[in-house]
Design a protein around this motif. Structure first.
Motif, PDB file in Angstrom:
ATOM      1  N   THR A 186       7.649   3.110  10.423  1.00 54.76           N
ATOM      2  CA  THR A 186       6.845   3.346   9.222  1.00 54.76           C
ATOM      3  C   THR A 186       7.736   3.692   8.040  1.00 54.76           C
ATOM      4  O   THR A 186       8.421   4.711   8.042  1.00 54.76           O
ATOM      5  CB  THR A 186       5.838   4.489   9.467  1.00 54.76           C
ATOM      6  OG1 THR A 186       4.950   4.104  10.519  1.00 54.76           O
ATOM      7  CG2 THR A 186       5.040   4.774   8.205  1.00 54.76           C
ATOM      8  N   GLY A 228       6.367   2.934   4.734  1.00 53.24           N
ATOM      9  CA  GLY A 228       5.487   3.068   3.582  1.00 53.24           C
ATOM     10  C   GLY A 228       4.033   2.887   3.988  1.00 53.24           C
ATOM     11  O   GLY A 228       3.691   2.810   5.172  1.00 53.24           O
ATOM     12  N   THR A 229       3.154   2.791   2.982  1.00 49.76           N
ATOM     13  CA  THR A 229       1.725   2.706   3.224  1.00 49.76           C
ATOM     14  C   THR A 229       1.349   1.490   4.056  1.00 49.76           C
ATOM     15  O   THR A 229       0.553   1.590   4.999  1.00 49.76           O
ATOM     16  CB  THR A 229       0.967   2.661   1.884  1.00 49.76           C
ATOM     17  OG1 THR A 229       1.263   3.840   1.136  1.00 49.76           O
ATOM     18  CG2 THR A 229      -0.534   2.584   2.109  1.00 49.76           C
ATOM     19  N   TYR A 261       2.129   2.035   7.743  1.00 47.44           N
ATOM     20  CA  TYR A 261       1.294   3.026   8.409  1.00 47.44           C
ATOM     21  C   TYR A 261      -0.151   2.553   8.535  1.00 47.44           C
ATOM     22  O   TYR A 261      -0.810   2.782   9.553  1.00 47.44           O
ATOM     23  CB  TYR A 261       1.332   4.354   7.647  1.00 47.44           C
ATOM     24  CG  TYR A 261       0.696   5.491   8.410  1.00 47.44           C
ATOM     25  CD1 TYR A 261       1.400   6.146   9.425  1.00 47.44           C
ATOM     26  CD2 TYR A 261      -0.604   5.907   8.126  1.00 47.44           C
ATOM     27  CE1 TYR A 261       0.814   7.197  10.140  1.00 47.44           C
ATOM     28  CE2 TYR A 261      -1.190   6.948   8.839  1.00 47.44           C
ATOM     29  CZ  TYR A 261      -0.478   7.589   9.836  1.00 47.44           C
ATOM     30  OH  TYR A 261      -1.054   8.606  10.548  1.00 47.44           O
ATOM     31  N   SER A 319      -7.295   6.652   6.382  1.00 45.36           N
ATOM     32  CA  SER A 319      -6.637   5.784   5.392  1.00 45.36           C
ATOM     33  C   SER A 319      -7.563   5.489   4.222  1.00 45.36           C
ATOM     34  O   SER A 319      -7.125   5.451   3.064  1.00 45.36           O
ATOM     35  CB  SER A 319      -6.177   4.484   6.056  1.00 45.36           C
ATOM     36  OG  SER A 319      -7.262   3.768   6.605  1.00 45.36           O
ATOM     37  N   ARG A 332      -6.603   6.506   0.540  1.00 43.84           N
ATOM     38  CA  ARG A 332      -6.373   5.385  -0.375  1.00 43.84           C
ATOM     39  C   ARG A 332      -7.484   5.222  -1.407  1.00 43.84           C
ATOM     40  O   ARG A 332      -7.211   4.894  -2.575  1.00 43.84           O
ATOM     41  CB  ARG A 332      -6.257   4.093   0.446  1.00 43.84           C
ATOM     42  CG  ARG A 332      -6.055   2.817  -0.355  1.00 43.84           C
ATOM     43  CD  ARG A 332      -4.624   2.652  -0.752  1.00 43.84           C
ATOM     44  NE  ARG A 332      -4.347   1.338  -1.291  1.00 43.84           N
ATOM     45  CZ  ARG A 332      -3.132   0.895  -1.569  1.00 43.84           C
ATOM     46  NH1 ARG A 332      -2.079   1.664  -1.344  1.00 43.84           N
ATOM     47  NH2 ARG A 332      -2.938  -0.305  -2.061  1.00 43.84           N
ATOM     48  N   SER A 355       2.066   8.683  -4.687  1.00 46.97           N
ATOM     49  CA  SER A 355       3.192   7.923  -4.160  1.00 46.97           C
ATOM     50  C   SER A 355       2.926   7.505  -2.714  1.00 46.97           C
ATOM     51  O   SER A 355       2.098   8.098  -2.019  1.00 46.97           O
ATOM     52  CB  SER A 355       4.465   8.768  -4.213  1.00 46.97           C
ATOM     53  OG  SER A 355       4.356   9.873  -3.321  1.00 46.97           O
ATOM     54  N   GLU A 356       3.656   6.480  -2.243  1.00 49.40           N
ATOM     55  CA  GLU A 356       3.458   5.995  -0.875  1.00 49.40           C
ATOM     56  C   GLU A 356       3.758   7.083   0.148  1.00 49.40           C
ATOM     57  O   GLU A 356       3.021   7.248   1.127  1.00 49.40           O
ATOM     58  CB  GLU A 356       4.337   4.762  -0.614  1.00 49.40           C
ATOM     59  CG  GLU A 356       3.841   3.504  -1.287  1.00 49.40           C
ATOM     60  CD  GLU A 356       4.398   2.256  -0.626  1.00 49.40           C
ATOM     61  OE1 GLU A 356       4.806   2.311   0.537  1.00 49.40           O
ATOM     62  OE2 GLU A 356       4.422   1.203  -1.297  1.00 49.40           O
ATOM     63  N   GLU A 410       0.964   9.487   0.207  1.00 48.05           N
ATOM     64  CA  GLU A 410      -0.240   8.862   0.750  1.00 48.05           C
ATOM     65  C   GLU A 410      -0.191   8.827   2.278  1.00 48.05           C
ATOM     66  O   GLU A 410      -1.195   9.082   2.944  1.00 48.05           O
ATOM     67  CB  GLU A 410      -0.388   7.439   0.194  1.00 48.05           C
ATOM     68  CG  GLU A 410      -1.744   6.821   0.454  1.00 48.05           C
ATOM     69  CD  GLU A 410      -1.962   5.566  -0.368  1.00 48.05           C
ATOM     70  OE1 GLU A 410      -2.951   5.507  -1.116  1.00 48.05           O
ATOM     71  OE2 GLU A 410      -1.139   4.625  -0.258  1.00 48.05           O
ATOM     72  N   VAL A 411       0.951   8.520   2.830  1.00 51.70           N
ATOM     73  CA  VAL A 411       1.107   8.524   4.290  1.00 51.70           C
ATOM     74  C   VAL A 411       0.930   9.936   4.836  1.00 51.70           C
ATOM     75  O   VAL A 411       0.257  10.143   5.853  1.00 51.70           O
ATOM     76  CB  VAL A 411       2.471   7.941   4.701  1.00 51.70           C
ATOM     77  CG1 VAL A 411       2.731   8.161   6.193  1.00 51.70           C
ATOM     78  CG2 VAL A 411       2.548   6.456   4.367  1.00 51.70           C
TER      79      VAL A 411
END
Length: 492
Positions: free
Chosen positions: A36, A38-39, A42, A351, A355, A362-363, A366-367
């Protein structure tokens, strides 16, 4: 506690399988964490999975404790007509891969979408559609999670001899850990293992239950049993139109349920579609047609079942039906069946919240907040499952009905018809939900299943407003529909 230790000592084969299974979960969680970046990684595995893995993940995600406990058990009450749902599940599984997968995969890959509300926001050029879709998905996901936690609680309670509350908590810890750490990469890789266990497990269930009942051919003698004379009538348990409505509500999910269609987001390329389609359809066929008839055969083995959700745990725990080693294997197979759905629904709910509900970030952040969301949703669903509001099938069917009335117009028509705009999508959501709840509130479910009038209303309002309204002016949408029709899964 001593009883649980004694169970593991006595059931050494199950203990060994559970240990190996746990080791695989840890390995997949670690590999998912390493992969993983980034978004996109994931949420959808970086769009790098082939058709075999996604096909297995598709049917493993769908066939959970609702199949092993709910559907198999309902056959006991509703009789032979209940098999119509198995037929529809296979049909709609094929329709999903044939008419949703190709266009949706290309659509979301071109636009970089990673959730269903993400796709709808671009398709209808509307953040309001994004937020409304996200709210529907979060609510429906929670309902489904509650049902699956209930099923797992029954499994662990029956086999380990531990309280229902402890059984729910045990599953919570396991699935929450590997899903939050590894994301989509971990979920799909784990689904492949779980999918294999589920196919073998469903075949074993069918083989041993039918053998204990007297052989496959005794099915014709069910009506000779006291209290089972009606089980081959169309209206065996409930009016047949209502049963078909239940079957359609459960089957429609294969077309538009976010936990199913997000599997298409992870496909590597168009060539993976054909492989994925046949793997998924074959898996659904084997699992469902093995499990659905079991309730009928169980009529020869047990009497007086009132809660059909406990039928399968009761049979598997019966040494006269299943040898210990087979029963031990089935414990692990049903554990895998439950987790293969819980992990996917958890990831979808978290998610979408990160989202599409919370403000952009930021990615990396967000994760992180998606991982927190996985933990939060799991905890809430497990707590409600301690006192569930209904049976497994009741909860999952309502969840499916909600998805059908909201997303069949917006996802299915949204992919295949260039017309459609924000007003049409929001109206379809509002009218579909209103009719669904109104039909239930008026007590009309016994006459006609609520999915029929609600879906008819949502489709009609979407079509009318779309036909009269403006086209979406986003150049990406215009370019998509201006292109030549998407290639079919056959590559022709």
């Amino acid at each position: 506690m001593n009883g649980t230790v004694a169970w593991f000592a006595e059931h050494w084969f199950a203990t060994a399988l559970i240990a190996a299974y746990a080791a695989m979960l840890v390995m997949h969680a670690r590999s998912g964490l390493r992969g993983t970046r980034g978004t996109a990684d994931y949420f959808i595995g970086g769009r790098r999975f082939g058709g075999l893995a996604i096909g297995v993940s598709f049917y493993a995600t769908f066939a959970s404790t609702n199949s092993y406990l709910g559907h198999a058990g309902q056959g006991y009450e509703y009789g032979a007509p209940w098999l119509s749902m198995a037929v529809l599940l296979v049909l709609f599984g094929w329709l999903s891969w044939r008419f949703v997968a190709p266009r949706l995969r290309r659509f979301v890959a071109d636009w970089g979408s990673v959730t269903v509300p993400d796709f709808l926001a671009v398709r209808f050029a509307s953040d309001r559609v994004r937020r409304a879709a996200a709210a529907i998905i979060v609510f429906s996901s929670l309902l489904y999670l509650i049902a699956i936690f209930k099923g797992v609680g029954h499994i662990f309670q029956a086999f380990l001899g531990i309280p229902y509350e402890a059984a729910v908590a045990l599953n919570l810890v396991i699935v929450m850990a590997y899903t939050s750490v590894g994301g989509f990469l971990s979920v799909v890789r784990t689904d492949v293992l779980q999918g294999v266990l589920m196919v073998i497990g469903s075949l074993l269930l069918f083989a041993f239950v039918t053998h204990a009942a007297g052989g496959v051919g005794v099915i014709g003698q069910v009506t000779e049993l006291e209290g089972a004379e009606h089980l081959f009538d169309l209206d065996a348990g409930i009016p047949f139109p209502v049963l078909i409505g239940i079957a359609l509500a459960g089957s429609f999910k294969l077309l538009i349920d976010p936990r199913q269609v997000t599997r298409y987001y992870g496909l590597r390329d168009e060539q993976s579609l054909r492989t994925g389609m046949w793997v998924a359809v074959a898996g659904i066929l084997i699992v469902q047609f093995s499990l659905f008839p079991i309730g009928l055969y169980a009529r020869f083995l047990v009497e007086g079942i009132t809660d059909t959700d406990v039928l399968i745990p009761m049979l598997v725990n019966d040494a006269t039906v299943f040898p210990r080693l087979v029963g031990d294997f089935l414990v692990v197979a049903m554990l895998g069946a439950a987790m293969s759905s819980i992990d996917s629904v958890l990831l979808v709910a978290a998610s979408v919240t990160s989202r599409d509900v919370l403000p952009p970030t930021s990615e990396a952040r967000e994760v992180r907040r998606t991982r927190i969301g996985v933990v939060a949703f799991a905890l809430v669903a497990a707590l409600v499952a301690l006192r569930p509001p209904g049976g497994i099938i009741d909860i999952t069917i309502f969840s499916g009905s909600l998805y059908a009335v909201c997303f069949l117009p917006t996802v299915l028509l949204g992919l295949h018809w260039r017309r459609g705009n924000e007003s049409a999508a929001l109206a379809a959501f509002a009218v579909g939900i209103a009719v669904l709840l109104g039909w239930l509130a008026l007590g009309l479910k016994a006459v006609l299943h609520e999915v029929f009038p609600a879906l008819a209303a949502s489709m009609a309002v979407y079509a009318i407003i779309s036909a009269r309204g403006k086209l979406v002016d986003d150049p990406r949408v215009q370019r998509y529909f201006a292109q030549e029709a998407a290639p079919s899964v056959t590559g022709s």
